[in-house]
Enzyme design. Structure first.
Site, PDB file in Angstrom:
ATOM      1  CB  ALA A   1     -28.497   8.377 -20.610  1.00 63.28           C
ATOM      2  N   GLY A   2     -25.183   6.878 -19.960  1.00 67.52           N
ATOM      3  CA  GLY A   2     -23.896   6.659 -20.630  1.00 67.52           C
ATOM      4  C   GLY A   2     -22.897   7.764 -20.353  1.00 67.52           C
TER       5      GLY A   2
ATOM      6  CG  ASP B   1     -12.450  18.685 -10.579  1.00 70.10           C
ATOM      7  OD1 ASP B   1     -12.299  19.241  -9.493  1.00 70.10           O
ATOM      8  OD2 ASP B   1     -13.528  18.159 -10.930  1.00 70.10           O
TER       9      ASP B   1
ATOM     10  CE  LYS C   1     -19.935   0.905  -6.643  1.00 71.88           C
ATOM     11  NZ  LYS C   1     -19.785   1.431  -8.004  1.00 71.88           N
TER      12      LYS C   1
ATOM     13  CG  HIS D   1     -19.317 -26.863   4.101  1.00 72.25           C
ATOM     14  ND1 HIS D   1     -20.395 -26.608   3.279  1.00 72.25           N
ATOM     15  CD2 HIS D   1     -19.835 -27.190   5.328  1.00 72.25           C
ATOM     16  CE1 HIS D   1     -21.513 -26.790   3.965  1.00 72.25           C
ATOM     17  NE2 HIS D   1     -21.212 -27.141   5.208  1.00 72.25           N
TER      18      HIS D   1
ATOM     19  N   GLY E   1      -7.228  11.905  -8.823  1.00 71.02           N
ATOM     20  CA  GLY E   1      -7.993  10.672  -8.609  1.00 71.02           C
ATOM     21  C   GLY E   1      -9.167  10.559  -9.557  1.00 71.02           C
ATOM     22  N   GLY E   2      -9.526  11.673 -10.223  1.00 70.85           N
ATOM     23  CA  GLY E   2     -10.518  11.624 -11.302  1.00 70.85           C
ATOM     24  C   GLY E   2     -11.891  11.141 -10.866  1.00 70.85           C
ATOM     25  CB  THR E   3     -14.544   9.520 -12.917  1.00 74.02           C
ATOM     26  OG1 THR E   3     -14.382  10.491 -13.943  1.00 74.02           O
ATOM     27  CG2 THR E   3     -16.012   9.169 -12.773  1.00 74.02           C
TER      28      THR E   3
ATOM     29  CE1 TYR F   1     -20.576   1.249 -13.061  1.00 72.51           C
ATOM     30  CE2 TYR F   1     -20.534   0.898 -15.432  1.00 72.51           C
ATOM     31  CZ  TYR F   1     -19.998   1.483 -14.303  1.00 72.51           C
ATOM     32  OH  TYR F   1     -18.898   2.280 -14.394  1.00 72.51           O
TER      33      TYR F   1
HETATM   34  C1  LIG Z   1     -21.195   6.727 -10.847  1.00 67.91           C
HETATM   35  C2  LIG Z   1     -20.015   5.916 -11.338  1.00 67.91           C
HETATM   36  C3  LIG Z   1     -19.682   4.746 -10.685  1.00 67.91           C
HETATM   37  C4  LIG Z   1     -18.596   3.979 -11.129  1.00 67.91           C
HETATM   38  N1  LIG Z   1     -18.299   2.830 -10.474  1.00 67.91           N
HETATM   39  C5  LIG Z   1     -17.255   2.077 -10.895  1.00 67.91           C
HETATM   40  C6  LIG Z   1     -16.894   0.888 -10.205  1.00 67.91           C
HETATM   41  O1  LIG Z   1     -17.524   0.505  -9.214  1.00 67.91           O
HETATM   42  N2  LIG Z   1     -15.827   0.169 -10.660  1.00 67.91           N
HETATM   43  C7  LIG Z   1     -15.118   0.582 -11.749  1.00 67.91           C
HETATM   44  O2  LIG Z   1     -14.165  -0.109 -12.135  1.00 67.91           O
HETATM   45  N3  LIG Z   1     -15.439   1.701 -12.431  1.00 67.91           N
HETATM   46  C8  LIG Z   1     -16.475   2.464 -12.016  1.00 67.91           C
HETATM   47  N4  LIG Z   1     -16.769   3.633 -12.665  1.00 67.91           N
HETATM   48  C9  LIG Z   1     -15.950   4.003 -13.843  1.00 67.91           C
HETATM   49  C10 LIG Z   1     -14.613   4.617 -13.398  1.00 67.91           C
HETATM   50  O3  LIG Z   1     -14.856   5.698 -12.528  1.00 67.91           O
HETATM   51  C11 LIG Z   1     -13.841   5.084 -14.624  1.00 67.91           C
HETATM   52  O4  LIG Z   1     -13.751   4.011 -15.530  1.00 67.91           O
HETATM   53  C12 LIG Z   1     -12.437   5.533 -14.250  1.00 67.91           C
HETATM   54  O5  LIG Z   1     -12.479   6.605 -13.343  1.00 67.91           O
HETATM   55  C13 LIG Z   1     -11.680   5.940 -15.525  1.00 67.91           C
HETATM   56  O6  LIG Z   1     -10.454   6.504 -15.185  1.00 67.91           O
HETATM   57  P1  LIG Z   1      -9.715   7.494 -16.183  1.00 67.91           P
HETATM   58  O7  LIG Z   1      -8.380   7.709 -15.587  1.00 67.91           O
HETATM   59  O8  LIG Z   1      -9.791   6.996 -17.557  1.00 67.91           O
HETATM   60  O9  LIG Z   1     -10.583   8.835 -16.180  1.00 67.91           O
HETATM   61  P2  LIG Z   1     -11.019   9.780 -14.993  1.00 67.91           P
HETATM   62  O10 LIG Z   1     -10.945   9.087 -13.703  1.00 67.91           O
HETATM   63  O11 LIG Z   1     -12.326  10.365 -15.386  1.00 67.91           O
HETATM   64  O12 LIG Z   1      -9.911  10.935 -14.975  1.00 67.91           O
HETATM   65  C14 LIG Z   1      -9.799  11.912 -15.956  1.00 67.91           C
HETATM   66  C15 LIG Z   1      -9.217  13.161 -15.324  1.00 67.91           C
HETATM   67  O13 LIG Z   1      -8.866  14.072 -16.350  1.00 67.91           O
HETATM   68  C16 LIG Z   1      -9.154  15.392 -15.891  1.00 67.91           C
HETATM   69  N5  LIG Z   1      -9.265  16.243 -17.080  1.00 67.91           N
HETATM   70  C17 LIG Z   1     -10.181  16.143 -18.081  1.00 67.91           C
HETATM   71  N6  LIG Z   1      -9.925  17.043 -19.050  1.00 67.91           N
HETATM   72  C18 LIG Z   1      -8.825  17.731 -18.661  1.00 67.91           C
HETATM   73  C19 LIG Z   1      -8.060  18.773 -19.233  1.00 67.91           C
HETATM   74  N7  LIG Z   1      -8.356  19.268 -20.435  1.00 67.91           N
HETATM   75  N8  LIG Z   1      -7.004  19.258 -18.542  1.00 67.91           N
HETATM   76  C20 LIG Z   1      -6.685  18.748 -17.331  1.00 67.91           C
HETATM   77  N9  LIG Z   1      -7.351  17.745 -16.748  1.00 67.91           N
HETATM   78  C21 LIG Z   1      -8.406  17.233 -17.404  1.00 67.91           C
HETATM   79  C22 LIG Z   1     -10.429  15.223 -15.111  1.00 67.91           C
HETATM   80  O14 LIG Z   1     -10.627  16.297 -14.209  1.00 67.91           O
HETATM   81  C23 LIG Z   1     -10.196  13.890 -14.421  1.00 67.91           C
HETATM   82  O15 LIG Z   1      -9.613  14.056 -13.151  1.00 67.91           O
HETATM   83  C24 LIG Z   1     -17.834   4.426 -12.241  1.00 67.91           C
HETATM   84  C25 LIG Z   1     -18.159   5.617 -12.897  1.00 67.91           C
HETATM   85  C26 LIG Z   1     -19.229   6.363 -12.452  1.00 67.91           C
HETATM   86  C27 LIG Z   1     -19.564   7.648 -13.161  1.00 67.91           C
END
Ligand SMILES: Cc1cc2nc3c(=O)[nH]c(=O)nc-3n(C[C@H](O)[C@H](O)[C@H](O)COP(=O)(O)OP(=O)(O)OC[C@H]3O[C@@H](n4cnc5c(N)ncnc54)[C@H](O)[C@@H]3O)c2cc1C
Length: 460
Positions: A267-268, A38, A53, A442, A41-43, A182
């Site tokens: 819900a998680g 996708d 934010k 202060h 930078g992911g989620t 959260y």
């Molecule tokens: C609404 C929301 C708000 C949040 N706010 C905060 C915050 O303020 N502060 C904070 O620290 N955390 C926050 N988080 C949590 C944070 O976004 C995640 O903990 C963080 O993005 C995790 O990073 P990651 O690299 O593990 O996974 P992700 O960022 O999810 O990256 C995983 C990537 O893998 C890719 N992928 C999945 N399966 C496949 C596959 N089979 N082949 C190829 N690519 C694949 C996906 O497309 C995605 O780009 C929030 C989450 C949400 C949902």
């Protein structure tokens, strides 16, 4: 890259852990393939931290504008949320950050960026469409997605998850948020401030169950003051369409039933491990589907590692980045690494904000510590009064025997920012006395930390 080529490193998923580990290992000379289906930078960047934010800031501006009279400022006319403009601002900010990440990947000659859905073909091979990529070392970083809970009628209703709520073109009349963690709390307050009539349904007995109960109390009371209805001990059991909207039924002691225009799910998170053929290649999953890892990110398959959300809590961007940094040091520099003992702070970006580091009072007691407590309410301090933000407190939890700081809980204005000196204090083994004796500027919000630390030695 054609079949037969062997990389030094294959990273599956370009999120907040996969992207930096791929970049760092490639900079250090490892030939790396980064597979992403996708957006880079992911989620965090695209559907999580940064977009929420950014939109919460718009909600904060709306709230301050409504309170303007309190500060002696006249604003004429209605305060309304223009969702197109709010979403556009968010998209522009996200896009500018993503562009930087893409440029860094493109300019790194040791990285092959492969767009597509990857699945394991063997413990050392990933299949992406008709290509097979191979490496002795594979890092799984596929992250997580919103969980769909078991609720009667859920499949017949157009519910919105945390990603959909970032793309709305209008403010819902009324919104039921299912989940009081959260993510649910941040969205509940955001949409309430945009003008929706919001009800939060929480399965447990309080919002933000991972926080100290005093912190949850402050957030619940702030929500109620803003007109957000908080239903605790109220698991949603059924959703149904009616002539006037969506009926939400919750199984509380006194069963609750409300009819709303829109329903949001918070819900998680469910790990993205299904369909990857992990168990076929010897990678074990826990009962919730998270990849099982040891304290150095090794899975049960030789040479296969998992970092970030896909390996379970803590599930934050900063912990995912720290995972990436540790694993890079292991893979590229042969350092021995461990996640044991690291302090993982976090925040909840509600207003008031929550900053959390180390143990809560109850956790410290459960671990057998004799506990010292220091607390300073913002209501008694100068800077919060000047800002008009007097809700909340700083609470410090110490080991009464050594005076070392074990935990820090800030709920109040800028709580997520000011908790950082306490993260450092915990990491460095600082005592309450040392914090109390450190001069603080202060008038500032962190003066409350000074005062809370000074109070640890007084009888409560
Ligand atoms: C609404 C929301 C708000 C949040 N706010 C905060 C915050 O303020 N502060 C904070 O620290 N955390 C926050 N988080 C949590 C944070 O976004 C995640 O903990 C963080 O993005 C995790 O990073 P990651 O690299 O593990 O996974 P992700 O960022 O999810 O990256 C995983 C990537 O893998 C890719 N992928 C999945 N399966 C496949 C596959 N089979 N082949 C190829 N690519 C694949 C996906 O497309 C995605 O780009 C929030 C989450 C949400 C949902």
């Amino acid at each position: 890259m054609s079949n037969g080529y062997k990389y030094d490193l294959l990273v599956l998923g370009g999120g907040m852990a996969g992207l930096p580990v791929a970049m760092k290992c490639a900079y250090s000379g490892m030939k790396t393939a980064l597979v992403e289906e996708d957006l880079l930078g992911g989620t965090c960047l695209n559907r999580g931290c940064i977009p929420t934010k950014t939109m919460l800031r718009s909600a904060e501006v709306a709230n301050l504008a409504r309170r303007s009279e309190e500060f002696g400022i006249d604003i004429d006319g209605a305060i309304e949320a223009d969702m197109d403009a709010i979403v556009q601002r968010k998209d522009d900010i996200v896009e500018s950050i993503r562009e930087g990440a893409c440029e860094n990947v493109e300019s790194n000659e040791n990285i092959d960026f492969i767009e597509g859905h990857g699945v394991f073909a063997s413990a050392h091979e990933i299949q992406v469409d008709n290509q097979t990529l191979s490496a002795d070392t594979i890092v799984i970083n596929t992250g997580a997605r919103p969980t769909k809970p078991q609720i009667d009628g859920l499949d017949d209703i157009d519910v919105q998850d945390s990603t959909d709520l970032l793309e709305r073109d209008s403010v819902p009349d009324s919104l039921a948020v299912i989940g009081g963690g959260y993510v649910g709390c941040e969205y509940a307050q955001m949409y309430s401030r945009f003008g929706a009539d919001v009800t939060v349904f929480q399965r447990g007995d309080r919002l933000l169950p991972d926080e100290d109960p005093d912190v949850s109390e402050v957030i619940e009371s702030a929500f109620e003051d803003e007109g957000i209805s908080v239903q605790t001990d109220a698991p949603v059991t059924a959703l149904s369409k009616t002539d006037s909207g969506i009926r939400v039924d919750a199984d509380a002691d006194d069963p609750v039933s409300v009819t709303v225009s829109d329903v949001a799910l918070a819900a998680g998170r469910t790990p993205n491990t299904d369909g990857l053929r992990l168990e076929d290649v010897g990678v074990s999953l826990d009962e919730r589907g998270f990849v099982e890892t040891d304290d150095s990110f090794s899975t049960t398959a030789d040479g296969v590692y998992a970092i970030g959300d896909v390996s379970g809590p803590p599930m934050f961007t900063h912990s995912a980045r720290d995972d990436a940094d540790l694993l890079y040091r292991h893979l590229a520099k042969d350092e021995s690494i461990s996640t044991e003992g690291r302090t993982v702070p976090w925040a909840v970006f509600t207003d008031p904000q929550v900053g959390h580091a180390g143990l809560t009072e109850q956790e410290a007691r459960d671990e057998g510590y004799e506990v010292g407590i220091g607390r300073q309410d913002f209501a008694d301090q100068g800077k919060p009064k000047a800002l008009g933000e007097t809700e909340g407190f700083v609470k410090l939890v110490t080991d009464a025997e050594t005076d070392e700081l074990l935990g820090a809980h800030v709920v109040g204005e800028q709580g997520a920012e000011i908790v950082h000196e306490l993260v450092l204090a915990i990491e460095l083994g600082a005592t309450a006395e040392q914090i109390a004796e450190t001069m603080h500027i202060h008038p500032t919000l962190p003066e409350s930390i000074n005062s809370a630390a000074g109070g640890v030695h007084k009888p409560s």
